[in-house]
Motif scaffolding. Structure first.
Motif, PDB file in Angstrom:
ATOM      1  N   ILE A   1     -20.078   3.759  23.926  1.00 53.20           N
ATOM      2  CA  ILE A   1     -19.646   5.043  23.375  1.00 53.20           C
ATOM      3  C   ILE A   1     -20.862   5.890  22.989  1.00 53.20           C
ATOM      4  O   ILE A   1     -20.900   7.093  23.244  1.00 53.20           O
ATOM      5  CB  ILE A   1     -18.705   4.822  22.171  1.00 53.20           C
TER       6      ILE A   1
ATOM      7  N   LEU B   1     -21.697   9.526  24.459  1.00 51.05           N
ATOM      8  CA  LEU B   1     -21.940  10.710  23.615  1.00 51.05           C
ATOM      9  C   LEU B   1     -23.280  11.355  23.968  1.00 51.05           C
ATOM     10  O   LEU B   1     -23.384  12.588  24.035  1.00 51.05           O
ATOM     11  CB  LEU B   1     -21.898  10.318  22.131  1.00 51.05           C
TER      12      LEU B   1
ATOM     13  N   LEU C   1     -22.873  13.374  26.936  1.00 49.22           N
ATOM     14  CA  LEU C   1     -22.135  14.609  26.635  1.00 49.22           C
ATOM     15  C   LEU C   1     -22.979  15.555  25.772  1.00 49.22           C
ATOM     16  O   LEU C   1     -22.450  16.510  25.206  1.00 49.22           O
ATOM     17  CB  LEU C   1     -20.830  14.277  25.906  1.00 49.22           C
TER      18      LEU C   1
ATOM     19  N   TYR D   1     -24.546  14.905  22.908  1.00 53.25           N
ATOM     20  CA  TYR D   1     -24.641  14.595  21.474  1.00 53.25           C
ATOM     21  C   TYR D   1     -25.834  13.658  21.280  1.00 53.25           C
ATOM     22  O   TYR D   1     -25.680  12.479  20.959  1.00 53.25           O
ATOM     23  CB  TYR D   1     -23.346  13.962  20.966  1.00 53.25           C
TER      24      TYR D   1
ATOM     25  N   GLU E   1     -28.023  13.605  19.037  1.00 50.52           N
ATOM     26  CA  GLU E   1     -28.374  13.288  17.656  1.00 50.52           C
ATOM     27  C   GLU E   1     -27.716  11.998  17.165  1.00 50.52           C
ATOM     28  O   GLU E   1     -28.014  11.535  16.060  1.00 50.52           O
ATOM     29  CB  GLU E   1     -27.983  14.451  16.732  1.00 50.52           C
TER      30      GLU E   1
ATOM     31  N   ARG F   1     -20.012  18.481  14.297  1.00 49.92           N
ATOM     32  CA  ARG F   1     -20.351  17.709  15.494  1.00 49.92           C
ATOM     33  C   ARG F   1     -19.402  16.518  15.665  1.00 49.92           C
ATOM     34  O   ARG F   1     -18.996  16.183  16.791  1.00 49.92           O
ATOM     35  CB  ARG F   1     -21.800  17.232  15.415  1.00 49.92           C
TER      36      ARG F   1
ATOM     37  N   GLU G   1     -16.166  17.658  17.044  1.00 48.88           N
ATOM     38  CA  GLU G   1     -16.291  17.891  18.493  1.00 48.88           C
ATOM     39  C   GLU G   1     -16.249  16.573  19.277  1.00 48.88           C
ATOM     40  O   GLU G   1     -15.603  16.488  20.328  1.00 48.88           O
ATOM     41  CB  GLU G   1     -17.609  18.616  18.793  1.00 48.88           C
ATOM     42  N   MET G   2     -16.945  15.544  18.765  1.00 48.96           N
ATOM     43  CA  MET G   2     -16.938  14.239  19.444  1.00 48.96           C
ATOM     44  C   MET G   2     -15.524  13.653  19.488  1.00 48.96           C
ATOM     45  O   MET G   2     -15.122  13.066  20.493  1.00 48.96           O
ATOM     46  CB  MET G   2     -17.854  13.254  18.699  1.00 48.96           C
TER      47      MET G   2
ATOM     48  N   GLN H   1     -13.558  15.530  22.097  1.00 47.73           N
ATOM     49  CA  GLN H   1     -14.015  15.355  23.482  1.00 47.73           C
ATOM     50  C   GLN H   1     -13.933  13.919  23.973  1.00 47.73           C
ATOM     51  O   GLN H   1     -13.723  13.672  25.162  1.00 47.73           O
ATOM     52  CB  GLN H   1     -15.481  15.813  23.579  1.00 47.73           C
ATOM     53  N   LEU H   2     -14.168  12.958  23.086  1.00 47.32           N
ATOM     54  CA  LEU H   2     -14.308  11.578  23.565  1.00 47.32           C
ATOM     55  C   LEU H   2     -13.556  10.537  22.753  1.00 47.32           C
ATOM     56  O   LEU H   2     -12.922   9.648  23.328  1.00 47.32           O
ATOM     57  CB  LEU H   2     -15.801  11.206  23.603  1.00 47.32           C
ATOM     58  N   LEU H   3     -13.655  10.620  21.425  1.00 46.61           N
ATOM     59  CA  LEU H   3     -13.183   9.481  20.629  1.00 46.61           C
ATOM     60  C   LEU H   3     -11.662   9.383  20.556  1.00 46.61           C
ATOM     61  O   LEU H   3     -11.117   8.291  20.446  1.00 46.61           O
ATOM     62  CB  LEU H   3     -13.778   9.547  19.216  1.00 46.61           C
TER      63      LEU H   3
END
Lengths: 84, 84
Positions: free
Chosen positions: A23, A27, A30, A32, A34, B59, B62-63, B66-68
Protein backbone atom coordinates in the motif's frame (compact mmCIF):
# COMPACT_ATOMS: atom_id res chain seq x y z
CA UNK A 1 -27.72 -2.99 28.66
CA UNK A 2 -26.26 -3.00 25.21
CA UNK A 3 -22.65 -2.18 24.46
CA UNK A 4 -20.52 -1.66 21.38
CA UNK A 5 -16.86 -2.69 21.38
CA UNK A 6 -14.56 -1.26 18.74
CA UNK A 7 -11.56 -3.55 18.35
CA UNK A 8 -8.40 -2.87 16.34
CA UNK A 9 -6.07 -5.82 15.73
CA UNK A 10 -2.58 -5.00 14.43
CA UNK A 11 0.62 -6.91 13.85
CA UNK A 12 3.09 -6.93 16.74
CA UNK A 13 6.17 -4.72 16.27
CA UNK A 14 8.73 -6.52 14.12
CA UNK A 15 6.24 -8.73 12.30
CA UNK A 16 6.62 -8.33 8.54
CA UNK A 17 3.67 -6.46 6.96
CA UNK A 18 3.82 -7.03 3.18
CA UNK A 19 0.32 -5.62 2.69
CA UNK A 20 1.35 -2.37 4.34
CA UNK A 21 4.47 -2.16 2.19
CA UNK A 22 2.42 -2.76 -0.96
CA UNK A 23 0.00 0.00 0.00
CA UNK A 24 2.86 2.39 0.77
CA UNK A 25 4.38 1.68 -2.64
CA UNK A 26 1.00 2.19 -4.32
CA UNK A 27 0.60 5.55 -2.51
CA UNK A 28 4.08 6.58 -3.68
CA UNK A 29 3.12 5.66 -7.24
CA UNK A 30 0.00 7.85 -6.83
CA UNK A 31 2.36 10.74 -5.90
CA UNK A 32 1.84 10.58 -2.13
CA UNK A 33 5.60 10.64 -1.70
CA UNK A 34 5.35 12.04 1.84
CA UNK A 35 4.09 8.70 3.17
CA UNK A 36 6.79 7.00 5.23
CA UNK A 37 5.04 3.89 6.43
CA UNK A 38 1.69 2.10 6.25
CA UNK A 39 0.73 -0.49 8.85
CA UNK A 40 -2.35 -2.61 8.26
CA UNK A 41 -4.75 -4.21 10.67
CA UNK A 42 -8.27 -5.47 11.17
CA UNK A 43 -11.23 -3.71 12.69
CA UNK A 44 -14.21 -5.33 14.42
CA UNK A 45 -17.28 -3.64 15.84
CA UNK A 46 -18.91 -6.05 18.26
CA UNK A 47 -22.42 -5.32 19.56
CA UNK A 48 -23.27 -7.30 22.69
CA UNK A 49 -25.48 -7.41 25.78
CA UNK A 50 -23.87 -7.13 29.21
CA UNK A 51 -24.87 -6.10 32.73
CA UNK A 52 -22.07 -3.56 33.12
CA UNK A 53 -19.41 -1.87 31.03
CA UNK A 54 -16.74 -3.81 32.95
CA UNK A 55 -18.40 -7.10 32.03
CA UNK A 56 -18.59 -6.06 28.37
CA UNK A 57 -14.88 -5.18 28.44
CA UNK A 58 -13.98 -8.50 30.08
CA UNK A 59 -15.97 -10.49 27.53
CA UNK A 60 -14.51 -8.60 24.57
CA UNK A 61 -10.98 -9.15 25.92
CA UNK A 62 -11.75 -12.89 26.06
CA UNK A 63 -13.06 -12.83 22.49
CA UNK A 64 -9.87 -11.12 21.33
CA UNK A 65 -7.69 -13.69 23.09
CA UNK A 66 -9.71 -16.63 21.79
CA UNK A 67 -10.76 -15.69 18.28
CA UNK A 68 -10.30 -12.15 17.00
CA UNK A 69 -6.51 -11.88 17.34
CA UNK A 70 -3.69 -14.35 16.87
CA UNK A 71 -1.59 -13.83 20.01
CA UNK A 72 1.55 -15.13 18.32
CA UNK A 73 1.80 -12.29 15.81
CA UNK A 74 -0.98 -9.83 16.64
CA UNK A 75 -1.84 -7.32 19.36
CA UNK A 76 -5.19 -5.67 19.98
CA UNK A 77 -6.76 -2.60 21.52
CA UNK A 78 -10.43 -1.84 22.08
CA UNK A 79 -12.84 0.62 23.58
CA UNK A 80 -16.36 -0.10 24.79
CA UNK A 81 -19.28 2.30 24.71
CA UNK A 82 -22.81 1.92 25.96
CA UNK A 83 -25.44 2.07 23.23
CA UNK A 84 -28.58 3.96 24.21
CA UNK B 1 6.53 17.69 11.03
CA UNK B 2 5.56 14.06 11.14
CA UNK B 3 2.00 12.88 11.55
CA UNK B 4 0.22 9.58 12.10
CA UNK B 5 -3.21 8.97 10.59
CA UNK B 6 -5.33 6.15 11.98
CA UNK B 7 -7.89 5.15 9.36
CA UNK B 8 -10.82 2.77 9.83
CA UNK B 9 -12.60 1.60 6.67
CA UNK B 10 -15.97 -0.12 7.16
CA UNK B 11 -18.76 -1.31 4.90
CA UNK B 12 -21.56 1.19 4.26
CA UNK B 13 -24.84 0.47 6.08
CA UNK B 14 -26.80 -2.16 4.18
CA UNK B 15 -23.81 -3.78 2.50
CA UNK B 16 -23.74 -7.51 3.22
CA UNK B 17 -20.93 -8.49 5.61
CA UNK B 18 -20.48 -12.28 5.39
CA UNK B 19 -17.19 -12.16 7.29
CA UNK B 20 -18.90 -10.42 10.20
CA UNK B 21 -21.71 -12.99 10.22
CA UNK B 22 -19.20 -15.84 10.20
CA UNK B 23 -17.34 -14.32 13.15
CA UNK B 24 -20.59 -13.78 15.04
CA UNK B 25 -21.52 -17.43 14.48
CA UNK B 26 -18.07 -18.55 15.61
CA UNK B 27 -18.40 -16.45 18.78
CA UNK B 28 -21.80 -18.02 19.45
CA UNK B 29 -20.26 -21.48 19.02
CA UNK B 30 -17.58 -20.46 21.57
CA UNK B 31 -20.45 -19.65 24.00
CA UNK B 32 -20.39 -15.85 23.53
CA UNK B 33 -24.15 -15.96 23.06
CA UNK B 34 -24.55 -12.31 24.13
CA UNK B 35 -23.02 -11.09 20.87
CA UNK B 36 -25.68 -9.58 18.64
CA UNK B 37 -23.68 -8.38 15.68
CA UNK B 38 -20.12 -8.23 14.38
CA UNK B 39 -19.12 -5.73 11.70
CA UNK B 40 -15.73 -6.04 10.07
CA UNK B 41 -13.46 -3.45 8.59
CA UNK B 42 -9.90 -2.55 7.75
CA UNK B 43 -7.43 -0.49 9.74
CA UNK B 44 -4.51 1.52 8.34
CA UNK B 45 -1.93 3.48 10.27
CA UNK B 46 -0.30 5.93 7.87
CA UNK B 47 2.85 7.78 8.91
CA UNK B 48 3.56 10.83 6.78
CA UNK B 49 5.32 14.17 6.64
CA UNK B 50 3.27 17.36 6.37
CA UNK B 51 3.63 21.06 7.16
CA UNK B 52 0.49 21.25 9.28
CA UNK B 53 -2.09 18.91 10.79
CA UNK B 54 -4.68 20.29 8.36
CA UNK B 55 -2.47 19.36 5.40
CA UNK B 56 -1.96 15.85 6.82
CA UNK B 57 -5.73 15.46 7.19
CA UNK B 58 -6.35 16.67 3.64
CA UNK B 59 -3.79 14.28 2.18
CA UNK B 60 -5.11 11.31 4.15
CA UNK B 61 -8.64 12.09 3.02
CA UNK B 62 -7.38 12.06 -0.59
CA UNK B 63 -5.62 8.70 -0.01
CA UNK B 64 -8.85 7.24 1.39
CA UNK B 65 -10.85 8.46 -1.60
CA UNK B 66 -8.29 7.24 -4.12
CA UNK B 67 -6.92 4.00 -2.70
CA UNK B 68 -7.72 2.96 0.85
CA UNK B 69 -11.51 2.78 0.58
CA UNK B 70 -13.86 1.70 -2.19
CA UNK B 71 -16.41 4.54 -2.24
CA UNK B 72 -19.09 2.31 -3.77
CA UNK B 73 -19.41 0.04 -0.75
CA UNK B 74 -17.15 1.45 1.95
CA UNK B 75 -17.00 4.45 4.28
CA UNK B 76 -14.05 5.66 6.28
CA UNK B 77 -13.14 7.65 9.37
CA UNK B 78 -9.73 8.79 10.55
CA UNK B 79 -7.92 10.84 13.13
CA UNK B 80 -4.53 12.47 12.75
CA UNK B 81 -1.99 13.02 15.52
CA UNK B 82 1.37 14.71 15.47
CA UNK B 83 4.29 12.42 16.24
CA UNK B 84 6.98 14.00 18.42
Amino acid sequence: MKYCGKVVVTLKPGVFDPQGMTIRNALHALSYREVEEVETGKYFKVTLKAETKEEAERRIREMCDQLLANPVIEQYAFEVQEIR
